[in-house]
Design a protein around this motif. Sequence first.
Motif, mmCIF file in Angstrom:
data_model
loop_
_atom_site.group_PDB
_atom_site.id
_atom_site.type_symbol
_atom_site.label_atom_id
_atom_site.label_comp_id
_atom_site.label_asym_id
_atom_site.label_seq_id
_atom_site.Cartn_x
_atom_site.Cartn_y
_atom_site.Cartn_z
ATOM 1 N N LEU A 45 69.333 32.288 48.101
ATOM 2 C CA LEU A 45 68.880 32.674 46.765
ATOM 3 C C LEU A 45 67.930 33.865 46.795
ATOM 4 O O LEU A 45 68.103 34.851 46.068
ATOM 5 C CB LEU A 45 68.183 31.471 46.128
ATOM 6 C CG LEU A 45 67.724 31.651 44.704
ATOM 7 C CD1 LEU A 45 68.772 31.086 43.773
ATOM 8 C CD2 LEU A 45 66.419 30.908 44.486
ATOM 9 N N LEU A 46 66.941 33.774 47.680
ATOM 10 C CA LEU A 46 65.921 34.818 47.728
ATOM 11 C C LEU A 46 66.536 36.154 48.136
ATOM 12 O O LEU A 46 66.249 37.192 47.534
ATOM 13 C CB LEU A 46 64.825 34.397 48.716
ATOM 14 C CG LEU A 46 63.569 35.252 48.703
ATOM 15 C CD1 LEU A 46 62.907 35.216 47.345
ATOM 16 C CD2 LEU A 46 62.605 34.775 49.781
ATOM 17 N N LEU A 122 61.849 38.433 39.087
ATOM 18 C CA LEU A 122 61.904 36.964 39.202
ATOM 19 C C LEU A 122 62.374 36.319 37.895
ATOM 20 O O LEU A 122 62.014 36.796 36.816
ATOM 21 C CB LEU A 122 60.510 36.420 39.552
ATOM 22 C CG LEU A 122 60.001 36.756 40.952
ATOM 23 C CD1 LEU A 122 58.525 36.399 41.086
ATOM 24 C CD2 LEU A 122 60.813 35.989 41.985
ATOM 25 N N PRO A 123 63.156 35.237 38.000
ATOM 26 C CA PRO A 123 63.586 34.530 36.782
ATOM 27 C C PRO A 123 62.457 33.633 36.253
ATOM 28 O O PRO A 123 62.388 32.454 36.589
ATOM 29 C CB PRO A 123 64.773 33.696 37.282
ATOM 30 C CG PRO A 123 64.502 33.470 38.726
ATOM 31 C CD PRO A 123 63.689 34.608 39.227
ATOM 32 N N MET A 167 63.470 28.716 42.531
ATOM 33 C CA MET A 167 63.185 29.661 43.611
ATOM 34 C C MET A 167 62.668 28.823 44.788
ATOM 35 O O MET A 167 61.486 28.485 44.869
ATOM 36 C CB MET A 167 62.141 30.701 43.175
ATOM 37 C CG MET A 167 62.655 31.664 42.117
ATOM 38 S SD MET A 167 64.127 32.609 42.612
ATOM 39 C CE MET A 167 63.471 33.716 43.834
ATOM 40 N N ILE A 168 63.617 28.476 45.660
ATOM 41 C CA ILE A 168 63.342 27.524 46.744
ATOM 42 C C ILE A 168 63.637 28.208 48.075
ATOM 43 O O ILE A 168 64.581 28.998 48.180
ATOM 44 C CB ILE A 168 64.293 26.301 46.620
ATOM 45 C CG1 ILE A 168 64.320 25.747 45.192
ATOM 46 C CG2 ILE A 168 63.943 25.206 47.623
ATOM 47 C CD1 ILE A 168 63.132 24.966 44.790
ATOM 48 N N SER A 169 62.848 27.879 49.090
ATOM 49 C CA SER A 169 63.100 28.447 50.422
ATOM 50 C C SER A 169 64.223 27.655 51.099
ATOM 51 O O SER A 169 64.619 26.595 50.614
ATOM 52 C CB SER A 169 61.835 28.363 51.269
ATOM 53 O OG SER A 169 61.601 27.015 51.624
ATOM 54 N N SER A 171 64.061 25.904 53.580
ATOM 55 C CA SER A 171 63.600 24.581 54.019
ATOM 56 C C SER A 171 63.367 23.647 52.830
ATOM 57 O O SER A 171 62.947 22.505 53.012
ATOM 58 C CB SER A 171 62.314 24.722 54.839
ATOM 59 O OG SER A 171 61.352 25.413 54.091
ATOM 60 N N GLY A 172 63.601 24.145 51.622
ATOM 61 C CA GLY A 172 63.503 23.299 50.450
ATOM 62 C C GLY A 172 62.152 23.332 49.767
ATOM 63 O O GLY A 172 61.930 22.609 48.796
ATOM 64 N N ASP A 173 61.232 24.147 50.277
ATOM 65 C CA ASP A 173 59.902 24.236 49.663
ATOM 66 C C ASP A 173 59.923 25.268 48.539
ATOM 67 O O ASP A 173 60.600 26.301 48.628
ATOM 68 C CB ASP A 173 58.860 24.643 50.714
ATOM 69 C CG ASP A 173 58.823 23.656 51.879
ATOM 70 O OD1 ASP A 173 58.841 22.445 51.616
ATOM 71 O OD2 ASP A 173 58.818 24.109 53.041
ATOM 72 N N GLY A 174 59.143 24.985 47.501
ATOM 73 C CA GLY A 174 59.045 25.929 46.401
ATOM 74 C C GLY A 174 58.344 27.211 46.848
ATOM 75 O O GLY A 174 57.431 27.174 47.685
ATOM 76 N N ILE A 175 58.770 28.342 46.307
ATOM 77 C CA ILE A 175 58.161 29.614 46.702
ATOM 78 C C ILE A 175 57.077 29.999 45.700
ATOM 79 O O ILE A 175 57.271 29.855 44.487
ATOM 80 C CB ILE A 175 59.222 30.738 46.764
ATOM 81 C CG1 ILE A 175 60.328 30.367 47.763
ATOM 82 C CG2 ILE A 175 58.592 32.079 47.145
ATOM 83 C CD1 ILE A 175 61.484 31.355 47.801
#
Lengths: 403, 239
Positions: A45-46, A122-123, A167-169, A171-175
Amino acid sequence: MNLARKDIRYNFGRFTLATVGVGMLLMVVMGMGGIYRGIIEDATLLIDRVGADLWIVQRNTRGPFAEVSRVPTNLVHRALAVPGVNAAREFVYHTIQREQNGKALRISVLGLSWPTDKGEWLPLSAGRPLAQNHYEMIADETLKLALGEKIKLGKEIYTVVGTTKNMISSSGDGIAFFTVADAQAIQFDTPGESTRLERAARYGRGERSDLGSNQPSLLENAEKSSAELPTLPLPQISAVMVTISPAADLDQVAKIISGWGDVSVYTSDGQRELLLKGTVEKVRRQIGLFRMLLTIIAAIIMGLILYTMTLDKIHSIALLKLIGAPNYVILGLIMQQALILGALGLIVAYSVGSKVFPMFPRRVILAQSDLIQLALIVLGISVAASFLGIWKALKVSPNEALS
Amino acid sequence: MNNLSSPQYVIETEAITKIYGSGNTEVVAMRDASMQVEPGKVVALLGPSGSGKSTFLTAVGLINPPTSGRIIIQGKAILDGDNALVNLRSFRRQHIGFVFQKSNLIPFLSAIENVQVAMEINGVSPSAARTRAHELLDYLGVGDRANNSPSMLSGGQQQRVAVARALANHPSVILADEPTAALDSHRGRQVMELFAQVAHEQGAGVIVVTHDHRSLDVFDILYEMEDGILEKKTRETIA
């Protein structure tokens, strides 16, 4: 006359329970596919959203996502000097874990190259992009930080000025998005005592050398802040993102930069490839195998259900044979029930899954192509599962109707 | 009635023998049983339990082929020993109606659907099958229970529905295995008379396995089976 429908109506309660059971099982199969799709989506995504054509990273590393990369800040200016480069931005990326309201809070920190990049791309689901060089952040909704909320990271307090969705990394962590300076301040934050010890050590090294004895001003400088010492490098960044001019040749620009001895360069597709083949590959294969296993289990369970349903009406089947029903009538009875069970199970799976999956901690994406694929798999396992029942039904003798 | 030809006998068995097992475990259930049934005749097959009556009936019904001997229906050889000369299931569907001791209705179908299904599997359209099923149930006095499931019908009503199903495809052969066992004597006699009526009206050959000696006057021909041996009897010689 549709015998399958008549039998289902007669055994409605049991058939409903069997359908719900199969539906739940298919929901897990569907969910595994959705989790896989979510991991792929989150991982890339990023890269897709940030809009860089090239990524310049530390030589011989697969950074900045697949592994750690360190490049000097001045690499931005070197990149800008390459013909065809339209823009170059600093990229800082690392993950931290802090306590917030008594709970562990994992944040993927991403530095935006202020002032060229304020996060307009960014959305945003609420708030605004960054408006100043320090103490502001944009947080993903999964971090559960409200607009206007303040959070202390390192020695500073940051205010949430905007929120994003999904917007997730990888590893599943929020950015969370900060300016590069703030992202580095968070990354390289050291306690005061550590700074004092480092300065004392620096002073001690100066005292022990002839240079320190001959030039006392050097010893004075040793006790100053690192940032004030011209001989010490500035904190490094993770990568440099390059956007090329519309008329420029991407391969040509990449070829020039890759000729530099201290860096490696990747296209956006290359970065995607690195992520999918590297960090996500094992997870992808694990989920794929697990999904396959679940599909086989679903087929076995469906087969057993249909076999039991066939056994329950074996006397009726023998009777149908006795009065001369052709095999296709009996085959149709079992096959239709298998297909109805599969189709209704799929509907249950989708209906329940659509309500349940959004509650999962990581994204579960039900892509249309995956649903079509699952429908075809269900069709296949429904047909396969009915074979056991059909075999039993075709084997039964009409004589059994007389017993 | 289904037309094959206009033979002298609607049912003919030529020395049919049925042997179960082999070697030391060999059991002869029926030996050289021969029978001829003319169209429109009702045959009673009498005999004690285990004498081979049901074996004979299932052989004639093309369910349990004999080990040797021939079965001819409507003048056409159907079985030569256990060698089928036609598609047995298809032939059964078109030419033979069954009624059993237990009504043997399909539990997930209503009374009318139990009759209808026999016709639909024989290629009759659903609407035509439903119309005839209604007619048959009315004829048998259970028209008002057409939409009830078998579990909601009494034993006698179930048996009438089973008879309606047996008659559905205008069979040339009707085989009934103790059809009145679950009925009281009055109902039992009614069913026997019904078979006679169908046989006489439609020209079908009917074989009824029965223990009930009170209704013997209904039958045109009597046979008795004992220890696998079939013998033609008269009312006077019956035990």
